[in-house]
Design a protein around this motif. Structure first.
Motif, PDB file in Angstrom:
ATOM      1  N   LEU A  99      47.851  -6.262 -11.848  1.00  0.00           N
ATOM      2  CA  LEU A  99      47.104  -5.139 -12.382  1.00  0.00           C
ATOM      3  C   LEU A  99      47.805  -4.543 -13.599  1.00  0.00           C
ATOM      4  O   LEU A  99      49.012  -4.694 -13.791  1.00  0.00           O
ATOM      5  N   SER A 100      47.028  -3.839 -14.440  1.00  0.00           N
ATOM      6  CA  SER A 100      47.661  -2.995 -15.444  1.00  0.00           C
ATOM      7  C   SER A 100      48.414  -1.878 -14.727  1.00  0.00           C
ATOM      8  O   SER A 100      48.126  -1.558 -13.565  1.00  0.00           O
ATOM      9  N   ARG A 101      49.390  -1.290 -15.393  1.00  0.00           N
ATOM     10  CA  ARG A 101      50.128  -0.178 -14.784  1.00  0.00           C
ATOM     11  C   ARG A 101      49.176   0.954 -14.396  1.00  0.00           C
ATOM     12  O   ARG A 101      49.342   1.599 -13.361  1.00  0.00           O
ATOM     13  N   HIS A 102      48.174   1.190 -15.234  1.00  0.00           N
ATOM     14  CA  HIS A 102      47.211   2.265 -14.955  1.00  0.00           C
ATOM     15  C   HIS A 102      46.468   1.992 -13.667  1.00  0.00           C
ATOM     16  O   HIS A 102      46.330   2.875 -12.804  1.00  0.00           O
ATOM     17  N   ALA A 103      45.975   0.759 -13.512  1.00  0.00           N
ATOM     18  CA  ALA A 103      45.219   0.407 -12.311  1.00  0.00           C
ATOM     19  C   ALA A 103      46.117   0.425 -11.074  1.00  0.00           C
ATOM     20  O   ALA A 103      45.711   0.901 -10.001  1.00  0.00           O
ATOM     21  N   PHE A 104      47.327  -0.095 -11.201  1.00  0.00           N
ATOM     22  CA  PHE A 104      48.257  -0.120 -10.073  1.00  0.00           C
ATOM     23  C   PHE A 104      48.557   1.301  -9.595  1.00  0.00           C
ATOM     24  O   PHE A 104      48.561   1.581  -8.394  1.00  0.00           O
ATOM     25  N   SER A 105      48.783   2.218 -10.539  1.00  0.00           N
ATOM     26  CA  SER A 105      49.085   3.611 -10.183  1.00  0.00           C
ATOM     27  C   SER A 105      47.908   4.286  -9.507  1.00  0.00           C
ATOM     28  O   SER A 105      48.097   5.162  -8.644  1.00  0.00           O
ATOM     29  N   ARG A 106      46.683   3.879  -9.871  1.00  0.00           N
ATOM     30  CA  ARG A 106      45.495   4.537  -9.317  1.00  0.00           C
ATOM     31  C   ARG A 106      45.238   4.182  -7.865  1.00  0.00           C
ATOM     32  O   ARG A 106      44.379   4.792  -7.233  1.00  0.00           O
ATOM     33  N   MET A 107      45.975   3.236  -7.314  1.00  0.00           N
ATOM     34  CA  MET A 107      45.872   2.965  -5.880  1.00  0.00           C
ATOM     35  C   MET A 107      46.607   4.020  -5.056  1.00  0.00           C
ATOM     36  O   MET A 107      46.430   4.098  -3.844  1.00  0.00           O
ATOM     37  N   GLY A 131      38.438   1.998 -18.637  1.00  0.00           N
ATOM     38  CA  GLY A 131      39.532   2.953 -18.709  1.00  0.00           C
ATOM     39  C   GLY A 131      40.902   2.332 -18.586  1.00  0.00           C
ATOM     40  O   GLY A 131      41.874   3.019 -18.270  1.00  0.00           O
ATOM     41  N   GLY A 132      40.997   1.012 -18.826  1.00  0.00           N
ATOM     42  CA  GLY A 132      42.270   0.323 -18.685  1.00  0.00           C
ATOM     43  C   GLY A 132      42.549  -0.173 -17.279  1.00  0.00           C
ATOM     44  O   GLY A 132      43.622  -0.737 -17.026  1.00  0.00           O
ATOM     45  N   ASP A 133      41.612   0.030 -16.358  1.00  0.00           N
ATOM     46  CA  ASP A 133      41.775  -0.479 -14.991  1.00  0.00           C
ATOM     47  C   ASP A 133      41.349  -1.945 -14.964  1.00  0.00           C
ATOM     48  O   ASP A 133      40.201  -2.280 -14.642  1.00  0.00           O
ATOM     49  N   VAL A 134      42.267  -2.812 -15.353  1.00  0.00           N
ATOM     50  CA  VAL A 134      41.989  -4.240 -15.483  1.00  0.00           C
ATOM     51  C   VAL A 134      43.073  -5.023 -14.757  1.00  0.00           C
ATOM     52  O   VAL A 134      44.095  -4.468 -14.347  1.00  0.00           O
ATOM     53  N   SER A 135      42.855  -6.332 -14.644  1.00  0.00           N
ATOM     54  CA  SER A 135      43.804  -7.146 -13.896  1.00  0.00           C
ATOM     55  C   SER A 135      43.736  -8.598 -14.328  1.00  0.00           C
ATOM     56  O   SER A 135      42.677  -9.093 -14.739  1.00  0.00           O
ATOM     57  N   ALA A 136      44.866  -9.282 -14.228  1.00  0.00           N
ATOM     58  CA  ALA A 136      44.881 -10.738 -14.228  1.00  0.00           C
ATOM     59  C   ALA A 136      44.668 -11.208 -12.798  1.00  0.00           C
ATOM     60  O   ALA A 136      44.993 -10.497 -11.843  1.00  0.00           O
ATOM     61  N   ALA A 137      44.108 -12.394 -12.653  1.00  0.00           N
ATOM     62  CA  ALA A 137      43.846 -12.948 -11.322  1.00  0.00           C
ATOM     63  C   ALA A 137      44.335 -14.380 -11.268  1.00  0.00           C
ATOM     64  O   ALA A 137      44.407 -15.060 -12.297  1.00  0.00           O
ATOM     65  N   SER A 138      44.656 -14.848 -10.081  1.00  0.00           N
ATOM     66  CA  SER A 138      45.060 -16.246  -9.909  1.00  0.00           C
ATOM     67  C   SER A 138      43.841 -17.067  -9.489  1.00  0.00           C
ATOM     68  O   SER A 138      43.103 -17.560 -10.333  1.00  0.00           O
ATOM     69  N   GLU A 139      43.605 -17.209  -8.188  1.00  0.00           N
ATOM     70  CA  GLU A 139      42.465 -18.004  -7.713  1.00  0.00           C
ATOM     71  C   GLU A 139      41.129 -17.396  -8.131  1.00  0.00           C
ATOM     72  O   GLU A 139      40.157 -18.110  -8.392  1.00  0.00           O
ATOM     73  N   LEU A 140      41.059 -16.081  -8.210  1.00  0.00           N
ATOM     74  CA  LEU A 140      39.803 -15.414  -8.546  1.00  0.00           C
ATOM     75  C   LEU A 140      39.407 -15.591 -10.008  1.00  0.00           C
ATOM     76  O   LEU A 140      38.293 -15.267 -10.395  1.00  0.00           O
ATOM     77  N   TYR A 141      40.306 -16.108 -10.825  1.00  0.00           N
ATOM     78  CA  TYR A 141      39.964 -16.417 -12.222  1.00  0.00           C
ATOM     79  C   TYR A 141      38.912 -17.518 -12.292  1.00  0.00           C
ATOM     80  O   TYR A 141      38.031 -17.492 -13.149  1.00  0.00           O
ATOM     81  N   ARG A 142      38.994 -18.483 -11.390  1.00  0.00           N
ATOM     82  CA  ARG A 142      37.992 -19.534 -11.196  1.00  0.00           C
ATOM     83  C   ARG A 142      37.634 -20.251 -12.504  1.00  0.00           C
ATOM     84  O   ARG A 142      36.457 -20.371 -12.855  1.00  0.00           O
TER      85      ARG A 142
END
Length: 254
Positions: free
Chosen positions: A115-123, A63-74
């Motif tokens: 986070l995507s804007r959608h995911a950030f807003s859902r918090m 549903g567009g709830d996605v994210s970039a990660a730093s260390e967790l990208y591994r």
């Protein structure tokens, strides 16, 4: 006697402390404190050009709830992993937060998640508090790894458009459920059962410059701290695979 009782009490306290520290080190469901922000120039969904190689799938999955990660990208191993992310400001944030899928690599201002804007807003607790949360830009969070879930979907192989049939083959793996990582992939020629380990080109993209002939079986090694399991698809990739095509493996994991 007093010395013995004191010694026993000290030993018991030491045991409890060591047990607590051991539990903390092995707690896979515990939250980790960090920070998160969001793609400031994005629309509601994620990006189609993420470092995982998911393409349009990476923008719209979950549903567009996605994210970039730093260390967790591994180094790409973390692509497709799911995390429960919740901000900690009680004025704006809900108790459940959002479940986000890692589809890209990136960091900003000491954050673990972009986070995507959608995911950030859902918090947020409500639409009104979502507006206030977005205005903050960067927030304190806590996160933990959770199983991915794609009801009605099998693990799927998307052949990269840059593939060159029948020689160069590149593909990405979609709809990986559960909490394990895909740490190795074998490409097997089904006619003579010979297999070769593939290279992780980048992110979640696996490649070979010498694709075998005939129908192909893409076998995946799922790993966590406790176990490793090879998963063998029910369906083969057909002999005449083509760039851009999508193939259903016929299997799913939990």
């Amino acid at each position: 006697m007093a010395f013995s009782q004191l010694s026993l009490a000290f030993l018991f306290a030491t045991f409890l402390l060591m047990q607590t520290l051991g539990d903390a080190e092995t707690c896979s469901d515990c939250f980790t404190h960090s920070r998160a922000t969001y793609y400031p120039n994005s629309d509601e969904q994620g990006t189609e050009t993420g470092a995982c190689g998911f393409g349009t799938f990476g923008a719209t999955i979950n549903g567009g709830d996605v994210s970039a990660a730093s260390e967790l990208y591994r180094s790409g191993v973390g692509c497709g992993a799911c995390y429960q992310v919740r901000c900690t400001n009680s004025n704006y944030c809900s108790d459940t937060g959002v479940t986000a899928v890692i589809t890209d690599q990136g960091s900003s201002d000491g954050t673990d998640f972009i986070l995507s804007r959608h995911a950030f807003s859902r918090m947020a607790q409500t639409n009104d508090t979502a507006t206030s949360l977005l205005a903050l830009g960067v927030v304190d969070i806590e996160y933990r790894r959770v199983p991915c879930s794609y009801p009605g979907k099998n693990i799927t192989f998307k052949i990269d458009e840059n593939s060159n049939y029948p020689h160069y083959l590149a593909f990405v793996i979609w709809y990986q459920q559960g909490k394990k990582d895909i740490t190795a992939v074998q490409l097997c020629e089904t006619q003579n059962f010979s297999c070769k380990l593939l290279d992780r080109s980048y992110g979640a993209v696996w490649t070979t410059n010498s694709a075998p002939s005939g129908p192909l079986s893409i076998r995946m090694l799922f790993s966590d701290d406790d176990d490793e399991t090879w998963v063998v698809p029910v369906n083969n990739v057909p002999e005449n695979w083509q760039p851009g095509n999508i193939y259903d493996s016929g299997v799913q994991v939990n």
